[in-house]
Design an enzyme around this catalytic site. Structure first.
Site, mmCIF file in Angstrom:
data_model
loop_
_atom_site.group_PDB
_atom_site.id
_atom_site.type_symbol
_atom_site.label_atom_id
_atom_site.label_comp_id
_atom_site.label_asym_id
_atom_site.label_seq_id
_atom_site.Cartn_x
_atom_site.Cartn_y
_atom_site.Cartn_z
ATOM 1 N N CYS A 1 0.834 -1.208 0.000
ATOM 2 C CA CYS A 1 0.000 0.000 0.000
ATOM 3 C C CYS A 1 0.868 1.258 0.000
ATOM 4 C CB CYS A 1 -0.924 0.020 1.217
ATOM 5 S SG CYS A 1 -2.080 -1.365 1.261
HETATM 6 C C1 BEZ Z 1 0.442 -4.597 1.849
HETATM 7 O O1 BEZ Z 1 0.079 -3.485 1.485
HETATM 8 O O2 BEZ Z 1 1.609 -4.940 1.791
HETATM 9 C C2 BEZ Z 1 -0.572 -5.574 2.346
HETATM 10 C C3 BEZ Z 1 -1.711 -5.140 2.983
HETATM 11 C C4 BEZ Z 1 -2.626 -6.064 3.472
HETATM 12 C C5 BEZ Z 1 -2.397 -7.414 3.303
HETATM 13 C C6 BEZ Z 1 -1.256 -7.839 2.625
HETATM 14 C C7 BEZ Z 1 -0.335 -6.928 2.129
#
Ligand code: BEZ
Length: 211
Positions: free
Chosen positions: A45
């Site tokens: 994210c």
């Molecule tokens: C991420 O942004 O890395 C992420 C967020 C939620 C679950 C898995 C990965």
């Protein structure tokens, strides 16, 4: 309830990093990309938000506002923004909706409980100035999105709203386009003065008309 292409996007009022947003009023006469991410302070994210921040000028050029969302609070978003700037080199200027009450994520069906019952999936909606939903994408938490593809689709939507054309696979702005089958060859001669190639009666290509 699921949202379908062509429907009017749900309206809402919700707090954001730029203050309260009355969604339809905020869109005004622009296009809009509304996108959700699963969680603040997570790695994929962080890269996505940095990428959208980098591309914000490209969205603006296309008269398109961008707005993010997750089920985190606005206070969390604000703390996270500093990390995004520090690690990705781009400051997020566009609003990010806080949605701890899941009001907006429920309206837009952004929580898919069999994938994860707590977080939003990676949803993207393109909404036009009439507030119609024109594109819906859903990505899993593990795959960061290609936001250049969102810009490409926005280019296609804006072009095909103006001309009786469609865009082929992997098309990019400036490349040849397809004349829609409902246009007869006689009409095509008038509508597309640069000419067209007829590969099949249903497959006719012409230079992009506004180039
Ligand atoms: C991420 O942004 O890395 C992420 C967020 C939620 C679950 C898995 C990965």
């Amino acid at each position: 309830m699921a949202i379908h292409l062509g429907e009017i996007a749900p309206d809402f009022t919700q707090d954001s990093t730029s203050g309260p947003i009355h969604f339809h009023e905020w869109i005004g006469t622009s296009w809009c990309v509304l996108f959700s991410h699963p969680k603040d302070f997570t790695p994929v994210c962080t890269t996505e938000l940095g990428t959208v921040a980098k591309l914000e000028g490209e969205f603006k050029k296309r008269n398109c506002k961008v707005i993010g969302l997750s089920v985190d609070s606005v206070a969390d978003h604000k703390r996270w923004l500093a990390d995004i700037h520090e690690t990705q080199g781009h400051a997020v200027q566009f609003p990010m909706l806080g949605d701890p009450d899941r009001k907006v994520s429920t309206l837009f069906d952004m929580i898919h409980p069999k994938a994860n019952d707590t977080f939003t999936v990676r949803s993207v909606f393109i909404i036009d100035p009439h507030k119609k939903v024109r594109l819906i994408l859903t990505y899993p938490a593990s795959a960061g999105r290609n936001f250049t593809e969102i810009l490409r689709t926005l280019d296609s939507l804006q072009l095909t709203d103006k001309f009786r054309v469609a865009t082929p696979a992997d098309w990019k702005d400036g490349q040849d386009v397809i004349i829609v089958p409902a246009v007869t060859n006689d009409e095509a001669k008038k509508l597309f003065p640069k000419g067209f190639k007829e590969l099949k009666p249903y497959l006719r290509v012409t230079p992009q008309p506004n180039r």
